[in-house]
Every structure is written in structure tokens, then in C-alpha cells.
Design a protein around this motif. Structure first.
Motif, PDB file in Angstrom:
ATOM      1  N   LEU A  41      41.255  26.949  23.442  1.00 43.26           N
ATOM      2  CA  LEU A  41      42.452  26.572  24.006  1.00 43.26           C
ATOM      3  C   LEU A  41      42.936  25.198  23.500  1.00 43.26           C
ATOM      4  O   LEU A  41      42.505  24.203  23.915  1.00 43.26           O
ATOM      5  N   ALA A  42      43.318  25.180  22.199  1.00 42.10           N
ATOM      6  CA  ALA A  42      43.753  23.864  21.384  1.00 42.10           C
ATOM      7  C   ALA A  42      44.639  23.090  22.048  1.00 42.10           C
ATOM      8  O   ALA A  42      44.762  21.889  21.813  1.00 42.10           O
ATOM      9  N   LEU A  43      45.578  23.726  22.956  1.00 43.90           N
ATOM     10  CA  LEU A  43      46.474  22.952  23.670  1.00 43.90           C
ATOM     11  C   LEU A  43      46.287  23.456  25.225  1.00 43.90           C
ATOM     12  O   LEU A  43      46.610  24.503  25.706  1.00 43.90           O
ATOM     13  N   LEU A  44      45.980  22.366  26.018  1.00 46.02           N
ATOM     14  CA  LEU A  44      46.052  22.339  27.562  1.00 46.02           C
ATOM     15  C   LEU A  44      46.383  21.503  28.023  1.00 46.02           C
ATOM     16  O   LEU A  44      45.980  20.233  28.101  1.00 46.02           O
ATOM     17  N   CYS A  82      52.962  29.737  26.950  1.00 41.94           N
ATOM     18  CA  CYS A  82      53.223  28.465  27.741  1.00 41.94           C
ATOM     19  C   CYS A  82      53.538  27.434  26.876  1.00 41.94           C
ATOM     20  O   CYS A  82      52.701  27.016  25.732  1.00 41.94           O
ATOM     21  N   PRO A  83      54.323  26.387  27.243  1.00 38.61           N
ATOM     22  CA  PRO A  83      54.653  25.450  26.706  1.00 38.61           C
ATOM     23  C   PRO A  83      53.759  24.225  26.328  1.00 38.61           C
ATOM     24  O   PRO A  83      53.625  23.313  25.596  1.00 38.61           O
ATOM     25  N   HIS A  84      52.638  24.131  27.535  1.00 39.09           N
ATOM     26  CA  HIS A  84      51.750  23.260  27.737  1.00 39.09           C
ATOM     27  C   HIS A  84      50.346  23.751  27.211  1.00 39.09           C
ATOM     28  O   HIS A  84      49.398  22.879  27.065  1.00 39.09           O
ATOM     29  N   CYS A  85      50.067  25.001  26.886  1.00 40.17           N
ATOM     30  CA  CYS A  85      48.589  25.532  26.832  1.00 40.17           C
ATOM     31  C   CYS A  85      48.780  26.455  25.644  1.00 40.17           C
ATOM     32  O   CYS A  85      49.809  27.255  25.501  1.00 40.17           O
ATOM     33  N   THR A  86      47.556  26.712  25.005  1.00 41.36           N
ATOM     34  CA  THR A  86      47.783  27.856  24.056  1.00 41.36           C
ATOM     35  C   THR A  86      47.333  29.078  24.747  1.00 41.36           C
ATOM     36  O   THR A  86      46.159  29.532  24.871  1.00 41.36           O
ATOM     37  N   SER A  87      48.159  29.606  25.504  1.00 49.95           N
ATOM     38  CA  SER A  87      47.940  30.903  26.246  1.00 49.95           C
ATOM     39  C   SER A  87      49.463  31.597  26.527  1.00 49.95           C
ATOM     40  O   SER A  87      50.462  30.974  26.324  1.00 49.95           O
ATOM     41  N   TRP A  88      49.115  32.857  26.640  1.00 52.31           N
ATOM     42  CA  TRP A  88      50.392  33.847  26.990  1.00 52.31           C
ATOM     43  C   TRP A  88      50.764  33.354  28.476  1.00 52.31           C
ATOM     44  O   TRP A  88      49.861  33.443  29.276  1.00 52.31           O
ATOM     45  N   LEU A  89      52.104  33.583  28.793  1.00 54.23           N
ATOM     46  CA  LEU A  89      52.308  33.613  30.090  1.00 54.23           C
ATOM     47  C   LEU A  89      52.329  34.881  30.792  1.00 54.23           C
ATOM     48  O   LEU A  89      52.516  35.919  30.164  1.00 54.23           O
ATOM     49  N   VAL A  90      51.582  35.045  32.168  1.00 53.24           N
ATOM     50  CA  VAL A  90      51.466  36.253  32.624  1.00 53.24           C
ATOM     51  C   VAL A  90      52.592  36.640  33.533  1.00 53.24           C
ATOM     52  O   VAL A  90      53.065  35.787  34.307  1.00 53.24           O
ATOM     53  N   LEU A 131      31.229  18.294  23.136  1.00 48.88           N
ATOM     54  CA  LEU A 131      32.238  17.138  23.051  1.00 48.88           C
ATOM     55  C   LEU A 131      33.717  17.735  22.954  1.00 48.88           C
ATOM     56  O   LEU A 131      33.998  18.230  21.913  1.00 48.88           O
ATOM     57  N   VAL A 132      34.435  17.609  23.711  1.00 48.69           N
ATOM     58  CA  VAL A 132      35.946  17.998  23.761  1.00 48.69           C
ATOM     59  C   VAL A 132      36.842  16.795  23.743  1.00 48.69           C
ATOM     60  O   VAL A 132      37.106  16.009  24.400  1.00 48.69           O
ATOM     61  N   VAL A 133      37.301  16.659  22.486  1.00 48.96           N
ATOM     62  CA  VAL A 133      38.276  15.718  22.069  1.00 48.96           C
ATOM     63  C   VAL A 133      39.850  15.913  22.518  1.00 48.96           C
ATOM     64  O   VAL A 133      39.937  17.135  21.971  1.00 48.96           O
ATOM     65  N   SER A 134      40.605  15.083  23.100  1.00 48.24           N
ATOM     66  CA  SER A 134      41.907  15.426  23.569  1.00 48.24           C
ATOM     67  C   SER A 134      42.704  14.482  23.561  1.00 48.24           C
ATOM     68  O   SER A 134      42.317  13.078  23.754  1.00 48.24           O
ATOM     69  N   ALA A 135      44.130  14.535  22.737  1.00 46.70           N
ATOM     70  CA  ALA A 135      44.984  13.505  23.017  1.00 46.70           C
ATOM     71  C   ALA A 135      46.270  14.132  23.134  1.00 46.70           C
ATOM     72  O   ALA A 135      46.489  15.229  22.966  1.00 46.70           O
ATOM     73  N   ALA A 136      47.284  13.324  23.247  1.00 41.85           N
ATOM     74  CA  ALA A 136      48.651  13.791  23.564  1.00 41.85           C
ATOM     75  C   ALA A 136      49.293  14.332  22.267  1.00 41.85           C
ATOM     76  O   ALA A 136      50.106  15.072  22.095  1.00 41.85           O
ATOM     77  N   CYS A 165      47.616  26.110  33.553  1.00 40.68           N
ATOM     78  CA  CYS A 165      48.219  24.837  33.935  1.00 40.68           C
ATOM     79  C   CYS A 165      49.139  25.284  35.136  1.00 40.68           C
ATOM     80  O   CYS A 165      49.739  23.976  35.708  1.00 40.68           O
ATOM     81  N   ASP A 166      49.364  26.334  35.708  1.00 42.63           N
ATOM     82  CA  ASP A 166      50.216  26.873  36.550  1.00 42.63           C
ATOM     83  C   ASP A 166      51.637  26.367  36.430  1.00 42.63           C
ATOM     84  O   ASP A 166      52.529  26.609  37.214  1.00 42.63           O
TER      85      ASP A 166
END
Length: 746
Positions: free
Chosen positions: A696-699, A464-472, A659-664, A485-486
């Protein structure tokens, strides 16, 4: 709290004082407004107030919410001078929120470190954020002398006669004319409008309608629950029973006892798919269905149910976790079914566990709470052990049905054929079951066709280009999809990395692939697939359950939706395709969740006269989870889990907050996480783990870093977190999500 900025001044009318109004928005607290002299406003009143240039709906709030010391926090905002207060615009014609619900909202906000307005939004959400549009009807008026009576108009007046008022649509249909005829009569003054009583669409459950025949441990448990309800007051009871032991029928006796006291009942289910069969069982017991509350019901039904709980017309509500925030007029009992389910944890917005907050609401309302499960969570068992919860145990199935026989199938000794996933032993079991005209089930908790697609030429994996996950891969739709992220893209014919044609191959099984294999093996079997991809909602789920009950399906293939509390009387074999799935990784609760899920799946087999069998395909049959499932000794396994967690004060023997820190940008997330790490609290019984990249370092396009605060059980985490977050200025580009009592560690 300071007033929001306004672009213009408003004349302030004569005022009877200052009121706080909480808006269902992410503000830090309530705003002060002037209460006009003609409005006798009280806490709980639902009002319309100006916010900038628009009007918003809010609730008159308590000046100082009643919170325990660990959750209370001080504010340094100065009151706005009375001369600058803007007035409340209107008090809406809606039932006020009672003190118990207001206190509950404040406690949930303080416990979860969420803006109180966002918790209020779960109570005052659409369509209740404005005044419900009144339904208008027509009655005859004295006929004007100049009125020209056409045959159509005469039909309308004759139909209306001296009966009750009717809406335009009802009157036009009854008279067989168009709506324009009614409007013409109204314009001519021959009809007068009246506001209709909205009434309600909720029949009254009869506690004596069809009581079950109970005996032994079932009867003793029902009597104990009835006694709890009659005694009143706050208590928590764990109703633990093996699958098929009749837990639902037993806690329904507590519902009957509560109805006899004239009070209301809330039943929480972990997921709306369960509501269909549950509703049928309720209707058989009480003669009518209960009110239902979840995201799939329409706006009109939501409005009716909300108003019905507030005025007492609704006596029993069954719903998903959001039903916990309904404005009950006289709540008398709360039941949490399948209390162990992680689905009770809200993972977006306000992060709360509905099971724990149900106990809190029961405490604030002073009413009994029942937690029901065949595989209770370790948190609930620890509360039983500490004497905080009562415990009722149902050791046998209802009606003499036997528990299924469990077999561990070591795939190292009985491997499936190359490229396939069902062992020959399991295939033979299914074939024999179908030959006896009994039903079989295959379980795999993985949607789609395959969890990974890679290139045989270069090894590239579709990610997935937007998440740390394989495309199913979803072969039925010819797409690759991210389940976080659908994101969806067509299934490519060539590798995007090396351009090799037809080189992409599916790795591993999903439920679609198992279905494909089953159709090849059992071409004459009627196969029914149950997953969130094939069941669009409660109606589709109810239809599938009905087909199974009518024996219109021979082989059921499903994801975790089939593991819920269904009763399939003709199902005798359950095959778990990958029993090891879920045991990997560093999840604190991996073993506990796996044994709970597989125990529930196994419990679908042999619930009637025919004996049940369970086959678990595993590459790790020696694992403690597999051995516990083989022996059926759930208690010993949970005791081992408790022994492992106690020394390090892991939950439930300590407290956790994430604590989950997130940024673009990854650099911004790293810098913010490092700042929080340097400012981390320390002390006896306090430990901070991290910062580190989240699994999931990128979500959804945001880079995520995680810190974990762990304390001894006697130390509250909320004051520590408030001081910690206040000490660091992270700027607007970074978001920090606080998760008290995390369930997921992704």
C-alpha cells in the motif's frame, strides 16, 4: 526528564522530594515534579499535575523501570534543579496502579519502541483520566421553622423517611414530583446532600453452579488445567482441539479453579462480535455474566469495570485486546481464545500483539496463561516444540459429533454459469440441504458487491485518490468505498476518464453479489447476511446468532465474522465461494492464514447429530493448503511451513521488525527511506531488506516505503533499531512507524 515549558512561575510549597510522573501522552519518558510535604506519594498513585497552563492526569512512576538488558536503554537527560520543579497538584481518589501493571507498561513500551505514555494511555484512558464524578443523594435534615410544607414537599419527605439516601432523579420518581421540588427543599435546608457508595454492578460467579460432564481427553485436559491453576506460578499451555471439541467448556474449568482461589481471570477474545455467544455460555456455567470490556461499551460501564478490576469487585473480565491493560488487583489466570487470530495484533498507535503481551503479563504477574485454538499459530507450535509451552490436545468433537466431510470442487471442471459465481455442483448441494430443512452457509471473505469497477470503453479502474487500492462497490448504498481510509463517493453513471455513459461494470464477487445470486436461485429461502456492513455491533451480532439458533434463517451468507467460534447446531453445509482468496501475493503467512480461516469456517458444519459437509470452490485444488484441508492433516501442513521458514530464519525461527517510512510527498518518503537504507545495520545474522515501496504505497494520503530488519532468533532487534534510528535525522516531515513482529506486510 526535563520539565515541559511553562508560561508562568509557580510558588513551590514545602516539598517532601522529587517524583517522576508519567503522562498518557507521546513523550519520551516521565516528568519530574515536586511532591508536596502533605502528600505521601508512592509509585502508582494517580495524580493531577500542571503541564503548561493546564492540568493533566498522570501516574507517579518508578524512577528506574525494571527492564531486561535487551530492552533497557540509557537516557542522557539531566535532572531538573529542585528549585524549578512544579508541584503535584492533587492525588486523585482512584486506586493506584500496582507494581506488576507498571512494570508491564514499561516492558510493552520498551519491546515495541513506543513512548511509555502511549502505553499508559491504554490503561489510564477516558473516562479514567480524571476523577469519576461522585454520585450524590439526599437525606432529611431538621426542618427549618420557616419551611412551607406543600403537599408535594410532604410527599418527598414521606418517601425519603428513614430509608437510605436517594438521588434527585430516584427521589422525584418515587414521590411523583418534579426535580424542582427536591431542589427547593435542598435550598431551604430541609435536605442534606450525601455522597453515595458507587457500589458495583457485578454479580459473583459461582464456580460450582453448573459444571459440565466431561470424559476422556476432555476430562484429562480439564484436570491438567485445574492443576496448573492450583499450583500457581507462570506457565503457558496450548489447548489445541478440533472445532467443536469443547475447548471453551474445558478452559472454563480453569476459570472455576481460579475463582476458588479468590483471584481474578482475564479472557481475551479476538473480536467483540464473539462476546455475545461466549457470554451466554459463561452465564450457563457460572450463573451470572462476567464483566465485559471493549470499545462498544458505554462510559459508565467502562468506569465501573475499571474500578471493579482495581478493587477486586470484578472477578472475571472478557474483552478485546485492550482488556489486557486493565488494573487487576489480584490477577490469577489469563486465557487467549483463538490465539492464532491476526486480529490480536494492534495495527495503529502502539503496535503490539495481544497474544504475545498476554504471555508477558502472565510472566510478570506469575500466573498461568492458556492459549486456545483449533489451528494454532506457527509461533505457538514452535514454542511447544522448544519445550517453553505445555500442550494439551483434543482430537475429537465433544458429544460424539463427527468432523465434516470436505470436498474440493475444481472450478475448471465445474465452472459457474457466465457472470455468476456458484458452481452448479454447489447449487445442488445447497438445494438438497434446504430441502432437508437443514441450514447452509456460504462464505466469502470480501465485503461489498464487487472489489473492482472498470470502464468497458477505456479500461479505467476506479481507484481511491488517497490509497493504493481499488474502490469497492457497495450496490445496496449506491456508493464506491475505500476499505482502508473510508473514502466514499456516489456510484457514477459515466466514466470519469472518458465520459462514456453506463460503461462502468463490476468485476469479481463481493458478499452482496453472492447474496443477489442466492436470492435468484433460492427465492423461498430465508437468507441472513453476516458481515461488518450488516452487523452494527455486539447486539446486532447476538440477534443474528439467536435467529440462526432458532432456525429462523435457512441460508447464512457471511464474511470472516461467520468463521469465529459459533455453535450452529442445525448447520450442515458450508460452501466456500473462493477458497483461493488470500493465497496470492508475497505475504509470509498467506498459506498459514488461509488454512486457519478455512478450517475455522468448515468447523461450523455438522456440530450436532446431523453430519456436516464442506465444499471448497477452487481453481488451485492441487495447492498444499487445499490438499491439507481435504485430508484434514493440519499438523503436516504446519510442519511443511516450519521446514520452509527455518533455513532463512524467518519467524518464528528468527526475528522481524518493519520500518514504515511515510510522508505527504513521495520524494520526501524516498529520500528518508534511502537515508535509512544507507545507515542500515549489518553483521552476522543480521539482514535488512529494502527500502522498497510498501504494497500500500499510498495510504490515507501518505506515501509509504518499507524496510525490513531480519535477525537470527538469538539477536534482539530493539537495541539495533534504537542505534539505527538515532543515526539518521529525518526531519519533521517524515514519520517512521516501527512494527516489531509484524503480522501484516501491507
Amino acid at each position: 526528564m526535563a520539565q515541559p515549558p511553562s508560561s508562568h512561575e509557580t510558588d513551590i510549597p514545602a516539598s517532601s522530594g522529587r517524583v517522576s510522573v508519567l503522562l498518557p501522552m507521546p513523550f519520551a519518558g516521565a516528568f519530574d515534579y515536586a511532591a508536596p510535604a502533605h502528600m505521601a506519594l508512592q509509585p502508582g498513585d494517580i495524580v493531577s499535575v500542571p503541564l503548561g497552563k493546564r492540568l493533566e492526569t498522570g501516574v507517579v512512576w518508578d524512577q528506574a523501570p525494571d527492564l531486561p538488558p535487551d530492552l533497557a536503554f540509557a537516557t542522557d537527560t539531566k535532572p531538573v534543579p529542585a528549585s524549578r520543579l512544579r508541584p503535584v497538584s492533587a492525588r486523585l481518589d482512584l486506586p493506584p496502579l500496582n507494581a506488576e501493571l507498571r512494570r508491564f507498561v514499561s516492558w510493552v513500551a520498551a519491546y515495541t519502541l513506543s513512548p511509555p505514555g502511549m502505553v499508559l494511555a491504554m490503561t489510564l484512558r477516558q473516562p479514567m483520566q480524571g476523577v469519576p464524578a461522585p454520585s450524590m443523594g439526599w437525606l432529611p435534615a431538621p426542618l427549618p421553622e420557616t419551611l412551607r410544607l406543600t403537599p408535594a414537599r410532604q410527599k418527598v419527605l414521606s418517601t425519603l423517611g428513614e430509608g437510605p439516601p436517594r438521588t434527585t432523579t430516584d427521589l422525584a420518581n418515587a414521590a411523583g414530583v418534579g426535580a424542582a421540588v427536591i431542589r427547593g427543599l435542598a435550598d431551604a435546608g430541609a435536605l442534606r446532600p450525601v455522597r453515595l457508595d458507587p457500589g458495583h454492578a457485578f454479580a459473583t460467579p459461582d464456580p460450582d453452579h453448573c459444571p459440565p460432564v466431561l470424559e476422556g481427553a476432555q476430562l484429562e485436559a480439564a484436570q491438567a488445567l485445574r492443576a496448573n491453576v492450583r499450583e500457581g506460578g507462570f506457565s503457558v499451555t496450548l489447548l489445541e482441539g478440533v472445532t467443536g471439541s469443547g475447548k471453551t467448556e474445558i478452559y472454563q474449568e480453569a476459570v472455576a479453579a481460579c475463582l476458588k482461589t479468590g483471584r481474578q481471570v482475564l479472557v481475551l477474545l479476538p473480536e467483540i462480535a464473539l462476546s455475545a455467544q461466549w457470554m451466554e455460555r459463561f452465564a450457563r456455567r457460572f450463573g451470572v455474566p462476567p464483566a465485559i470490556w471493549h470499545s462498544e461499551i458505554g462510559q459508565k460501564a467502562r468506569r465501573q469495570t475499571w474500578l471493579g478490576t482495581a478493587d477486586g469487585a470484578v472477578q472475571v473480565v472478557v474483552g478485546a485486546r485492550s482488556a489486557l491493560f486493565l488494573p487487576f488487583k489480584a490477577l490469577g489466570l489469563i486465557i487467549v481464545d483463538e490465539e492464532h487470530e491476526p486480529l490480536f495484533k494492534q495495527e495503529e498507535g502502539v503496535l503490539y500483539n495481544a497474544r504475545d503481551m498476554a504471555v508477558l503479563r502472565g510472566r510478570l504477574a506469575g500466573v498461568p496463561v492458556i492459549l486456545a485454538s483449533a489451528t494454532p499459530s506457527l509461533e505457538t507450535l514452535a514454542n511447544v516444540e522448544a519445550g517453553r509451552y505445555r500442550h494439551l490436545v483434543l482430537p475429537t468433537r465433544h458429544g460424539g459429533a463427527a468432523l465434516p466431510e470436505t470436498r474440493l470442487l475444481d472450478l475448471r471442471d465445474h465452472p459457474p454459469p457466465r457472470g455468476l459465481f456458484l458452481s452448479p455442483v454447489l447449487r445442488d448441494e445447497i438445494a438438497a440441504t434446504l430441502e432437508r430443512q437443514e441450514q447452509a452457509m456460504l462464505f466469502l471473505n470480501r465485503r461489498g458487491y464487487a472489489p473492482l469497477t472498470l470502464c468497458r470503453a477505456c479500461g479505467h479502474r476506479m481507484e481511491c485518490p488517497h490509497c493504493t487500492s481499488w474502490l469497492v462497490e457497495h450496490r445496496a448504498r449506491q456508493v464506491l468505498s475505500c476499505h482502508y481510509c473510508d473514502t466514499t463517493q456516489p456510484l457514477p453513471t459515466s466514466c470519469p476518464a472518458c465520459n462514456a455513459e453506463n460503461s462502468l461494470t463490476a468485476i469479481g464477487p463481493g458478499i452482496e453479489r453472492i447474496t443477489e445470486e442466492a436470492r435468484e436461485l433460492f427465492p423461498d429461502a430465508r437468507i441472513l447476511v453476516m458481515s461488518s456492513d450488516t452487523l452494527g455491533g455486539p447486539k446486532a451480532t447476538a440477534a443474528a446468532i439467536e435467529k440462526i439458533s432458532r432456525r429462523e434463517a435457512d441460508l447464512i451468507i457471511g464474511t470472516q465474522v461467520v468463521a469465529k467460534g459459533w455453535h450452529f447446531p442445525y448447520l450442515t453445509l458450508v460452501g466456500v465461494v473462493d477458497a483461493d482468496l488470500g493465497l496470492g501475493g508475497a505475504d509470509l503467512r498467506a498459506g498459514e492464514r488461509t488454512i486457519q480461516l478455512l478450517h475455522q469456517v468448515a468447523g461450523r458444519a455438522g456440530r450436532a447429530e446431523a453430519p456436516g459437509r464442506v465444499v471448497l470452490q477452487s481453481y488451485m485444488p492441487e495447492h498444499p493448503v487445499m490438499q491439507a484441508l481435504l485430508s484434514g492433516d493440519f499438523d503436516s501442513f504446519m510442519a511443511q511451513e516450519a521446514a520452509q521458514r527455518k533455513p532463512g530464519f524467518w519467524p518464528p525461527y528468527g526475528r522481524l521488525a518493519a520500518l514504515v517510512v511515510s510522508a505527504a510527498e513521495a520524494q520526501a518518503a524516498d529520500q528518508a527511506a534511502a537515508m535509512l537504507g544507507r545507515a542500515a545495520p549489518y553483521g552476522e545474522g543480521i539482514q535488512v531488506l529494502g527500502p522498497a515501496p510498501a504494497p500500500l504505497a499510498l495510504l490515507r494520503g501518505r506515501h509509504r516505503r518499507r524496510l525490513l530488519l531480519r535477525t537470527r532468533r538469538s539477536i534482539a532487534v530493539q537495541p539495533i533499531l534504537r542505534r539505527w534510528l538515532a543515526a539518521v535525522d529525518l526531519g519533521r516531515a517524515v514519520r517512521v512507524d516501527v512494527d516489531i513482529d509484524p503480522v501484516s506486510f501491507l
